[in-house]
Structures are given as structure tokens and as C-alpha cells.
Design an enzyme around this catalytic site. Sequence first.
Site, PDB file in Angstrom:
ATOM      1  N   GLY A 199       4.797   1.208   4.871  1.00 19.08           N
ATOM      2  CA  GLY A 199       6.167   1.726   4.832  1.00 19.08           C
ATOM      3  C   GLY A 199       7.171   0.795   4.172  1.00 19.08           C
ATOM      4  N   GLU A 219      -6.830   5.354   7.487  1.00 18.39           N
ATOM      5  CA  GLU A 219      -6.550   6.767   7.196  1.00 18.39           C
ATOM      6  C   GLU A 219      -7.753   7.420   6.513  1.00 18.39           C
ATOM      7  OE1 GLU A 219      -2.849   5.919   5.242  1.00 18.39           O
ATOM      8  OE2 GLU A 219      -2.049   5.331   7.198  1.00 18.39           O
ATOM      9  N   HIS A 246      -9.511   2.055   4.336  1.00 21.14           N
ATOM     10  CA  HIS A 246      -8.285   2.121   5.132  1.00 21.14           C
ATOM     11  C   HIS A 246      -8.513   3.058   6.324  1.00 21.14           C
ATOM     12  CE1 HIS A 246      -4.191   3.070   6.308  1.00 21.14           C
ATOM     13  NE2 HIS A 246      -3.863   1.928   5.745  1.00 21.14           N
ATOM     14  N   SER A 264       2.744  -2.046  10.473  1.00 16.51           N
ATOM     15  CA  SER A 264       4.177  -2.170  10.780  1.00 16.51           C
ATOM     16  C   SER A 264       4.738  -3.562  10.484  1.00 16.51           C
ATOM     17  CB  SER A 264       4.462  -1.760  12.231  1.00 16.51           C
ATOM     18  OG  SER A 264       4.123  -0.395  12.425  1.00 16.51           O
ATOM     19  N   GLY A 312       2.046   2.347  10.773  1.00 14.74           N
ATOM     20  CA  GLY A 312       3.070   3.375  10.645  1.00 14.74           C
ATOM     21  C   GLY A 312       3.763   3.732  11.947  1.00 14.74           C
ATOM     22  N   ASN A 341       0.879  -1.177   0.000  1.00 19.47           N
ATOM     23  CA  ASN A 341       0.000   0.000   0.000  1.00 19.47           C
ATOM     24  C   ASN A 341       0.911   1.220   0.000  1.00 19.47           C
ATOM     25  OD1 ASN A 341      -1.852   2.009   0.447  1.00 19.47           O
ATOM     26  ND2 ASN A 341      -2.338   1.403   2.553  1.00 19.47           N
ATOM     27  N   TRP A 342       1.061   1.809  -1.173  1.00 20.56           N
ATOM     28  CA  TRP A 342       2.004   2.932  -1.298  1.00 20.56           C
ATOM     29  C   TRP A 342       1.471   4.218  -0.701  1.00 20.56           C
ATOM     30  CZ3 TRP A 342       4.340   2.633  -6.973  1.00 20.56           C
ATOM     31  CH2 TRP A 342       5.249   1.559  -7.024  1.00 20.56           C
ATOM     32  N   LYS A 343       0.163   4.256  -0.399  1.00 20.55           N
ATOM     33  CA  LYS A 343      -0.448   5.483   0.140  1.00 20.55           C
ATOM     34  C   LYS A 343      -0.133   6.661  -0.792  1.00 20.55           C
ATOM     35  CE  LYS A 343      -0.200   3.385   4.655  1.00 20.55           C
ATOM     36  NZ  LYS A 343      -0.174   3.538   6.103  1.00 20.55           N
ATOM     37  N   GLU A 401      -6.043  -4.421  10.339  1.00 15.37           N
ATOM     38  CA  GLU A 401      -5.018  -3.421  10.602  1.00 15.37           C
ATOM     39  C   GLU A 401      -5.335  -2.658  11.880  1.00 15.37           C
ATOM     40  OE1 GLU A 401      -2.775  -2.468   6.669  1.00 15.37           O
ATOM     41  OE2 GLU A 401      -4.327  -0.988   7.019  1.00 15.37           O
TER      42      GLU A 401
HETATM   43  P1  PGA Z   1       2.470   0.344   7.682  1.00 14.47           P
HETATM   44  O1  PGA Z   1       1.054   0.606   6.983  1.00 14.47           O
HETATM   45  O2  PGA Z   1       2.990  -0.959   7.133  1.00 14.47           O
HETATM   46  O3  PGA Z   1       3.316   1.510   7.280  1.00 14.47           O
HETATM   47  O4  PGA Z   1       2.225   0.268   9.151  1.00 14.47           O
HETATM   48  C1  PGA Z   1       0.174  -0.446   6.734  1.00 14.47           C
HETATM   49  C2  PGA Z   1      -1.084   0.110   6.122  1.00 14.47           C
HETATM   50  O5  PGA Z   1      -1.510   1.192   6.542  1.00 14.47           O
HETATM   51  O6  PGA Z   1      -1.684  -0.504   5.220  1.00 14.47           O
END
Ligand code: PGA
Length: 253
Positions: free
Chosen positions: A235, A97, A95, A213, A173, A9-11, A167
Site C-alpha cells: 500500500g 495473495e 506472494h 503494513s 494490507g 509491490n504495486w500488486k 510477510e
Molecule cells: P502491504 O502489502 O504493505 O499493503 O501490507 C505488502 C505486500 O503484500 O507485499
Amino acid sequence: MGNKLIAGNWKMNFTVAESVDFIGRVKSLIKNVHKTGMCICAPFTSLHALSGALRGTGIALGAQNIAWADKGAFTGEINAAQLKEAGVEYTVIGHSERRHMFGETDETVRLRTAAALKNGFAPIVCVGETDAERTAGKTESVLKRQTVAALTGLSAADAEKTVFAYEPVWAIGTGKNATPADADGTVKFIRGTVAALYGAATAEKIKILYGGSMNAANCADLLAMPHIDGGLIGGASLKAEDFNTIIQAAERL
Ligand code: PGA
């Protein structure tokens, strides 16, 4: 244990040039992947270029959102036809976010999931509790609510094409992943929630990933857990070596 799915997931990262450059580096690293599913969920602007760059890599293309409507006055949204034209097969939905910063709700997640399935995409529906919900002992009730909402109205045939990503919000993150045992137990709970709606056979077919993470150092232990069908990686998916390490760990299982 079925084959794992590793989804990056490159966001909101990478320009088009950076996206294509990244795939060039990943291509030279990824070798001998025969059974692990791979996917990169990229920003909209990179999708067209990536559908070409990914050819021959075995990595499927994913987006990070999909509108519930077919077209029209939905400023800032992207529809199924636009994603299909770009070669997209997966899309992240709900997600944390988007839930916490952009007002995504259980109901919009339900609508987007139905739209994705209707148009032949595999939705990757994100569910997870916040730190406060966890502390208050609400993890299971939150996950049940989010999971049931996403599946509401779907046939069993559609439900089994849905990918879930557990998640925990406090792990995204932060460098603070859930322990493999905790993550596995929670994924098992989500599968049980699906089983209560559609029966055990359907629940077994659904892929449930862990995200939060996951990295090159902890991936092997998380992916080895019996209920965890793969990873949604933020990440660490932005570093070619680390992304490859995670894919190779899945392939070894
Ligand atoms: P992260 O993000 O690996 O940076 O914790 C995972 C995600 O939000 O899909």
C-alpha cells in the site's frame, strides 16, 4: 548491517499512464540515495514503459511472477525472456495473495524460484504464516517448510542470490504490522533455516525483507532491526511521498 533493499509491490494497481506519472513524482522526491537498493515490482503491462521511465533513478524494475517453463501453452503466465526484454531484474514469487487466491504451492514456488535464478533474475520469495497458523503455534514450522521448499535443489551460489520476504499474512494490507522485535526474531529464524542448509556464511549473504503494513510511520523502527534487510511494501509504495520516506529511512541507517 548491510545495505537495505526497499521493494515496492504495486500488486494489481496503476495503468501504464499512472505508472509513468508516479515515477515522475518519485523522481523529484528521491534525492541522495547512495547505498539503499530500490526496486518496483509492477504489473506486466507497465514493465516496458517503466524500464524507460526508471532510467537514471537508481530504481530497479521488478515483476510479480515468472513462469517455470521457457515458453509454450501456459495461458496467463509470463516467461523469463519476456521479462528480460522488458528490463526486469527482480521478481516476486509466491506472494501470499498468489498462494491463497491462485493456488500457488510450495512446489510451484520452488519451480519459479529455480527458473528466476537460471535466467539471472533475483527472486523475492514471500513466506509467512496465516493468523490461524500463528495462533496454533505453527509459525516456525510453516516458515521452515516454505523456506526449505523454495531452496530445494539450489546450489549455495544460487541460494545466496535469493531474496526472502517475511510477510505474515495477517499483517498484509491490514494496517497491523508485526512488532519490530517479533519481525526481527522471525527473520532471524528464517536465516537460521538457511544456515542449516547452506552454512552461516551463505545465510548471512541472503537478504531477508519484512513486509506487511510497513509504512512511513513504522518503517524506521522495523528497518533498524539487525536481521531485517529491507522491506517489501504494498500500500505505501503506491504513494510517492510515503515510498520516498521509507527509502530515506533506510538510507539513514
Ligand atoms: P502491504 O502489502 O504493505 O499493503 O501490507 C505488502 C505486500 O503484500 O507485499
